[in-house]
Scaffold this motif. Structure first.
Motif, short mmCIF file in Angstrom:
data_model
loop_
_atom_site.label_atom_id
_atom_site.label_comp_id
_atom_site.label_asym_id
_atom_site.label_seq_id
_atom_site.Cartn_x
_atom_site.Cartn_y
_atom_site.Cartn_z
N ARG A 254 0.85 -1.19 0.00
CA ARG A 254 0.00 0.00 0.00
C ARG A 254 0.89 1.25 0.00
N TYR A 255 0.62 2.15 -0.93
CA TYR A 255 1.42 3.36 -1.08
C TYR A 255 0.74 4.53 -0.38
N ILE A 256 1.56 5.35 0.27
CA ILE A 256 1.06 6.57 0.91
C ILE A 256 2.03 7.71 0.61
N GLY A 257 1.53 8.93 0.65
CA GLY A 257 2.38 10.10 0.48
C GLY A 257 2.74 10.68 1.83
N THR A 258 3.92 11.29 1.94
CA THR A 258 4.28 11.96 3.18
C THR A 258 3.29 13.08 3.46
N GLU A 259 3.09 13.39 4.75
CA GLU A 259 2.10 14.39 5.13
C GLU A 259 2.73 15.45 6.03
N PRO A 260 3.12 16.60 5.46
CA PRO A 260 3.76 17.65 6.26
C PRO A 260 2.79 18.61 6.94
N CYS A 262 -1.20 18.05 7.58
CA CYS A 262 -2.39 17.60 8.32
C CYS A 262 -2.01 16.59 9.40
N ASP A 263 -2.27 16.93 10.65
CA ASP A 263 -1.90 16.07 11.77
C ASP A 263 -2.69 14.77 11.76
N VAL A 264 -3.95 14.84 11.36
CA VAL A 264 -4.79 13.63 11.33
C VAL A 264 -4.25 12.63 10.31
N THR A 265 -3.95 13.11 9.10
CA THR A 265 -3.42 12.22 8.07
C THR A 265 -2.04 11.69 8.47
N VAL A 283 4.06 -1.18 3.55
CA VAL A 283 3.65 0.22 3.39
C VAL A 283 4.81 1.00 2.80
N VAL A 284 4.57 1.60 1.63
CA VAL A 284 5.60 2.37 0.93
C VAL A 284 5.25 3.85 1.02
N GLU A 285 6.06 4.60 1.76
CA GLU A 285 5.81 6.04 1.92
C GLU A 285 6.67 6.82 0.93
N VAL A 286 6.01 7.64 0.13
CA VAL A 286 6.68 8.37 -0.95
C VAL A 286 6.67 9.87 -0.64
N VAL A 287 7.83 10.51 -0.79
CA VAL A 287 7.91 11.95 -0.59
C VAL A 287 7.05 12.65 -1.63
N ARG A 288 6.20 13.55 -1.16
CA ARG A 288 5.24 14.18 -2.06
C ARG A 288 5.91 15.09 -3.08
#
Length: 344
Positions: A254-260, A262-265, A283-288
């Protein structure tokens, strides 16, 4: 004498009575409630139940009145109300000590997490829904990656994450948040994502349904409250995904983007990284993606709309999104955003 009474929501005194009663059970009378019932015995409040659309909630009954069939009456009356409103699929969000009450009257358990249970009843269940979603969209049994997105609206940032995931995996599913609490309605968001990704032949774009990032599992995603409730709801959302979606769609990544911002996200991302590997999901986190060190975001697009700077949106969104924003079809949505009636 036992009497069941509908509580009209504009009656502040009655609502306050329910709020105080529920506080004894460590429950809150929630702001999204659209229908409430109260049970009185000689004018003394002994039980209550409410609903928000098709979710039964804020169910409480004094211990001395349990086992008298009151719970069945409350549930039946609320279900009848849902039928009148054209709702045929019901959920209950309740502390797990109440779970047996509802299991005994035909409800089935979706998940129990951290002493909170979600149950459902009606004309479908989660397994039927997901299997139908899989078959109707021609999705096979091979391993695949996924992304869950709201896309309010669809931007180059979203496209960047999708293209990266599509390149790194043989198959990719984009689950679009079905809940209609965004400035752009679900049907519009779904259309813009499909149009913006039609060049990617290994991508399927489908809905999440009511089970993920919804009023049922994760209302804080929309409410933007910052408290411990976020972690509880995020864990439950992840556990439903790992228990059901992973199995039906054979998802291993599952891919997600970094979140700078929104605290909830951000908390949701951290919960995914902690929980999903337990289900065999990487879980693959990708720099937005950014432009000149400015991260591309849907909130930035909405801000530009609000400021009537439509031309400045061009570098941030695919042509299909921009063409929609300047079309007659988008006028009503644009005006709502400008007048601050749009949400998230």
């Amino acid at each position: 004498m036992i009497v069941i009474e509908e509580i009209y929501l504009d009656n502040f005194e009655k609502r306050e009575q329910l709020r105080i009663f529920l506080s004894k059970f460590h429950l809150e009378y929630e702001s999204d409630i659209d229908y409430s019932l109260a049970v009185y015995d000689d004018e003394c409040l002994v039980a209550t139940a409410s609903k928000a659309k098709n979710i039964l909630k804020c169910f409480a009954i004094l211990e001395s009145y349990q086992g008298q069939g009151i719970s069945n009456q409350l549930v039946k009356k609320i279900e009848d109300r849902m039928f009148q409103e054209g709702l045929y699929h019901f959920f209950i969000f309740t502390p797990d000590y109440n779970k047996k009450i509802f299991l005994n009257i035909g409800y089935t358990e979706v998940i129990t997490s951290q002493n909170i249970a979600i149950l459902e009843n009606g004309n479908r269940n989660i397994n039927q829904f997901l299997l139908g979603l899989k078959i109707n969209n021609g999705i096979n049994d091979d391993k695949k990656a996924c992304i869950i997105m709201n896309c309010n609206p669809f931007t180059f940032g979203h496209l960047y994450l999708i293209e990266k995931a599509a390149k790194e995996n043989e198959q990719l599913i984009i689950f679009v948040v079905t809940e209609d609490k965004s400035s752009f309605p679900f049907a519009v968001r779904l259309k813009l994502i499909k149009e913006g990704t039609k060049h990617l032949h290994n991508v399927k774009v489908i809905e999440t349904g009511p089970y993920l990032i919804s009023s049922l599992t994760f209302p804080t995603y929309f409410l933007k409250e910052k408290n411990n409730v976020v972690k509880i709801q995020a864990r439950m959302d992840c556990e439903i995904f790992g228990t059901y979606y992973k199995k039906v769609f054979n998802i291993n990544r599952r891919y997600i983007g970094t979140e700078p911002y929104c605290d909830v996200t951000k908390q949701y991302n951290e919960m995914m990284k902690a929980i999903l590997p337990e289900y065999g999901i990487e879980v693959v986190e990708v720099v937005r993606k950014d432009i000149d060190n400015n991260i591309i975001s849907a909130s930035k697009v909405r801000k530009l709309i609000k400021e009537n700077r439509i031309e400045d949106i061009k570098p941030l969104v695919p042509k299909s999104t921009y063409d929609y924003l300047i079309s007659a079809e988008a006028v009503e949505i644009i005006e709502k955003i400008k007048t601050n009636q749009g949400r998230h």
